[in-house]
Write a protein that holds these residues in place. Structure first.
Motif, PDB file in Angstrom:
ATOM      1  N   ASN A 100       0.834  -1.201   0.000  1.00  0.00           N
ATOM      2  CA  ASN A 100       0.000   0.000   0.000  1.00  0.00           C
ATOM      3  C   ASN A 100       0.870   1.252   0.000  1.00  0.00           C
ATOM      4  N   THR A 101       0.356   2.299  -0.581  1.00  0.00           N
ATOM      5  CA  THR A 101       1.063   3.577  -0.566  1.00  0.00           C
ATOM      6  C   THR A 101       1.006   4.223   0.811  1.00  0.00           C
ATOM      7  N   ASP A 174      -4.093   2.602  -4.890  1.00  0.00           N
ATOM      8  CA  ASP A 174      -2.837   2.716  -4.146  1.00  0.00           C
ATOM      9  C   ASP A 174      -2.345   1.366  -3.644  1.00  0.00           C
TER      10      ASP A 174
END
Length: 201
Positions: A100-101, A174
């Protein structure tokens, strides 16, 4: 709830698993009440919380998203914060490797402990346990920073229930689900260890 009735002059029996506040002779009829919470099953948790299957494995439901939004680049913005319930079960025991970002904090709620396999940008593999046994090194909350690859494993027990708070808020754009091709190229040294937790295409 279990109720124990002692007659006058009778000794209260100490039953296995039931705490006894006094084992003296009862002078008058006395009622002892022992309240015990019976753990919910995975099926009951799924129904009670309205959980649905998650793309990475397990079950989830979004419980909150902030009305405030934050700009992440010149074209896109995200909710400031989102939160979900997340459940792994013995018939869906793996949250497969993904990245995940955003930063994610995981909060333990109930059930068995979970093992987290985390590969940060330095390329090393780290393991942590999220669970209630703090004295044994388990954590009640665990931060996984954005940009780290993460897998979650239920190694024993029927289920484990947690919450996740994501900031900036979660968006599927994301998130990257690991593939065998990507992980073998990026982490050839780790591949024999992590292959089992990379979702098949």
């Amino acid at each position: 709830m279990i109720t124990i009735q002692c007659s006058p002059g009778a000794e209260m029996q100490i039953l296995p698993g039931i705490p006894c506040w006094s084992n003296r002779m009862a002078a008058t009829p006395t009622t002892y009440i022992y309240s015990q919470t019976i753990p919910m099953t995975k099926t009951e948790w799924i129904a009670a919380l309205g959980l649905q299957p998650h793309i990475e494995g397990g079950y989830f439901r979004r419980t909150y998203q902030s009305e405030n939004r934050i700009r992440i680049d010149h074209r896109h913005n995200r909710h400031l914060l989102t939160s979900i319930f997340y459940l792994l079960t013995d018939d869906s025991p793996v949250g497969y490797f993904h990245k995940n970002t955003s930063d994610i904090i995981h909060y333990y709620h109930a059930g068995a402990p979970l093992t987290y396999w985390i590969i940060p940008p330095d390329g090393n593999l780290y393991t942590y346990q999220l669970g209630p046994e703090v004295a044994n090194g388990q954590k009640l909350q665990l931060l996984v920073e954005g940009g780290c690859w993460k897998a979650t494993i239920l190694e024993r027990g029927e289920y484990s229930l947690l919450s996740e708070a994501v900031a900036p808020g979660f968006d599927y754009r994301d998130m990257e689900i690991a593939t065998a091709t990507v992980m073998q190229q990026k982490f050839p040294r780790l591949w024999p260890q992590i292959a089992l937790y990379v979702k098949e295409s």
